[in-house]
Design a protein around this motif. Sequence first.
Motif, mmCIF file in Angstrom:
data_model
loop_
_atom_site.group_PDB
_atom_site.id
_atom_site.type_symbol
_atom_site.label_atom_id
_atom_site.label_comp_id
_atom_site.label_asym_id
_atom_site.label_seq_id
_atom_site.Cartn_x
_atom_site.Cartn_y
_atom_site.Cartn_z
ATOM 1 N N PHE A 440 0.528 -1.601 -0.069
ATOM 2 C CA PHE A 440 -0.077 0.159 0.207
ATOM 3 C C PHE A 440 0.653 1.136 -0.186
ATOM 4 N N ALA A 441 0.685 1.801 -0.615
ATOM 5 C CA ALA A 441 0.955 3.453 -0.541
ATOM 6 C C ALA A 441 0.178 4.398 -1.167
ATOM 7 N N ASP A 442 0.676 5.653 -0.997
ATOM 8 C CA ASP A 442 -0.927 7.492 -0.073
ATOM 9 C C ASP A 442 -0.188 7.661 -1.543
ATOM 10 N N TRP A 443 -1.167 7.541 -2.680
ATOM 11 C CA TRP A 443 -0.804 8.367 -3.438
ATOM 12 C C TRP A 443 -2.485 9.777 -3.221
ATOM 13 N N THR A 444 -2.219 10.227 -3.186
ATOM 14 C CA THR A 444 -3.955 11.236 -2.193
ATOM 15 C C THR A 444 -3.468 12.118 -2.709
ATOM 16 N N GLN A 445 -1.792 12.696 -2.611
ATOM 17 C CA GLN A 445 -1.258 14.038 -2.659
ATOM 18 C C GLN A 445 -1.055 14.602 -3.771
ATOM 19 N N GLY A 446 -1.415 13.301 -5.145
ATOM 20 C CA GLY A 446 -0.298 13.444 -6.504
ATOM 21 C C GLY A 446 0.970 13.463 -6.868
ATOM 22 N N GLY A 447 1.313 14.222 -7.723
ATOM 23 C CA GLY A 447 2.730 13.893 -7.915
ATOM 24 C C GLY A 447 3.010 12.326 -8.360
ATOM 25 N N PHE A 545 -3.970 -5.087 0.778
ATOM 26 C CA PHE A 545 -2.647 -5.041 1.433
ATOM 27 C C PHE A 545 -1.741 -5.693 2.132
ATOM 28 N N VAL A 546 -0.905 -6.501 1.789
ATOM 29 C CA VAL A 546 -0.318 -6.887 2.877
ATOM 30 C C VAL A 546 0.780 -6.630 3.573
ATOM 31 N N THR A 547 1.311 -5.336 2.754
ATOM 32 C CA THR A 547 2.194 -4.474 2.958
ATOM 33 C C THR A 547 2.655 -2.770 2.857
ATOM 34 N N THR A 548 3.164 -2.609 3.719
ATOM 35 C CA THR A 548 3.283 -0.687 3.467
ATOM 36 C C THR A 548 4.370 -0.025 2.855
ATOM 37 N N ARG A 549 4.408 0.610 2.641
ATOM 38 C CA ARG A 549 5.860 1.528 2.615
ATOM 39 C C ARG A 549 5.918 2.929 2.616
ATOM 40 N N LYS A 550 7.141 3.650 2.416
ATOM 41 C CA LYS A 550 7.264 5.254 2.359
ATOM 42 C C LYS A 550 6.987 5.628 3.814
ATOM 43 N N PHE A 551 8.324 4.381 5.224
ATOM 44 C CA PHE A 551 8.363 4.939 6.316
ATOM 45 C C PHE A 551 9.874 5.204 6.285
ATOM 46 N N GLY A 552 10.547 5.962 5.921
ATOM 47 C CA GLY A 552 12.119 6.868 6.209
ATOM 48 C C GLY A 552 12.816 6.217 7.683
ATOM 49 N N PRO A 553 13.692 6.716 7.195
ATOM 50 C CA PRO A 553 14.995 6.339 8.704
ATOM 51 C C PRO A 553 14.105 6.940 9.901
ATOM 52 N N GLY A 554 13.552 7.907 9.749
ATOM 53 C CA GLY A 554 13.339 8.838 10.894
ATOM 54 C C GLY A 554 11.703 8.349 11.726
#
Length: 603
Positions: A440-447, A545-554
């Motif tokens: 899963f990724a959140d594309w609602t912000q566009g770009g 979805f079984v995984t999610t992404r865009k969680f950075g080092p912070g």
Amino acid sequence: MAPRKALENIQYNILAAAESGLPPSNVVLQPPSTGKAPKRSRSRLTTCSLKPWAILSLLVLSLTIFSKSFGYMLRNNDQKAAELVINILEENEPQVVVLEKKRNDVVNTAIAGGGGEGHSQVTLAKKNERSTLEEAQSIIEEDKLVLHAIQELKRRPWPKMLPPIQVLPSSPDACAEATHTPKVAILFLTRGNLFHEPSWKEWFRSAAGVLPAENAALQNTDAGRNLCSSNNSNINSIHDTDIIASQHLFNVYIHAPPSFNESELSPLWKNHMIQNRLNPTWGSADLVQATRFLLWEAFRDPSNQRFILLSESDLPLFHPLVLYRQIMGEEKSRTNAWPRHFSQLDTWRWTWRMAMPPHNILQSLWRKSGQFFSLIRSHAELVLRDNDVFRGFQEYCKSGWDDDYKRWRDCYSDEHYIPTLLAMHKRENETLQEVGSVTFADWTQGGAHPRDYTKDDVSVDLFGGKLGIDEACLTPNLDRNILLEEVEKTFIRIDEMENLGNDVDSCKEEEGEDGCVEKQRARVEFLRGFLSLQAQAPPLKSTCFVTTRKFGPGTVDSMLDDVFLQCDNNGLSLLNKDVCERAVAGRIEQQRWAALAAMERAS
């Protein structure tokens, strides 16, 4: 009939065929109009040792391909013209073999026919009409496009291909091999270290010590019990570097840029880096090639039956046993190769050049899906056996100015290659239409990129209900704790296999060998009936979805403390309870020592 008169008579038929998409019976190139009559070239083809009819036949076939591709494609009939080329090749299959052998001679002959500022181009009269070599020479016209195509073919730098597929005679995991346990290969395509090691470490630890019941029970042998029990030491005391090897449900493969040294990896990931690596840039075909390298390495292990692609910012949304049952229970790949409206496929990224042999990528088969997939083994093999389609993407799926279309053309191979390849092989019905990715990724912000999460975003609520996990995913009224309890019933702990062995020995002593055999057979039949109900269907809907992404080092610390180590019933049941509680105790001790060290430094 004079060649020039023949051209005039059949020109209308050719254009009509291009408009209708049907292969023409007569082939001729109509050069781009310049407002002037084309000049007759005074050049002559060099004499060849072949008979005139053979030379003419080769010229007919080779220049037919060039004329149809470059002439009609410039008339905005891109897809139709490309399909004409394919049709011509299919109709002339015997001649294709001859053409391949004589191609260099034909190319040199065609180039030698050029003169002055222009270059020669052969146009062709009716296929069945008797034409002499002199007639073919008399209708050689200037056309820079043909020379451009010839030169492009000669200079084309074909990319380095994958090595031939290799499959080991047996799985390196002796326990999985003895019990015939299928595994999920997790492929990490990263830019460096996998910084979420603390969360993944406890997640893999929660997968240790168990086997699918259908494998642990029905393949229950003395060899299987011994091989599996040798790796079933106290999971809480296993060193970080051995955690992944201590479980028998997942294999891990990592691709990082060649500049990244394996010694820089965190302990959990050591010994999982593959050898063949690239330095891919965002949106390039090298991302696909790096993925193919990961698949190649994972395919060697015959126990790997599913392949999921993740990044360094990915995290699991479910307990390892739930994720395993979901991925293994899905008989289709999680990539969408189904035809859809052109607006959902970004068909403007396609170019007619992709349809040229040997790529044969027609616009009607152009597909789009998520980069991060789950593939069944037969689809992974299809990807590894392909060369021609990948070459087409590597050469023509690029972002930049396109002289053919006189516009900027974006193209990203990682979104199109695999679903398009499956569609070309008519395997779209073997992909999940509901969801085109495992992540899963959140594309609602566009770009061009999905949303990046910060540590302030991380919470149980976010993971539990806002990352694609909603009523469309979970079975109604089924919470995560109940879900895990149901899934756990389909697994057997390895120490229970050992107890089963002791039961067999005591059975022989009490009831004799014959009576014991009947007792064990009845038990196996019972388990088979039980498992047919419990382990057939995936525990979740295919829209989940079984995984999610865009969680950075912070987000590393907050992810571990606020999500994975929530051990009570209000948590997400991402870990075994004993693993979770031990990890919490370890974190408290770690924080206590860190506080003492800070106090000493302050004093």
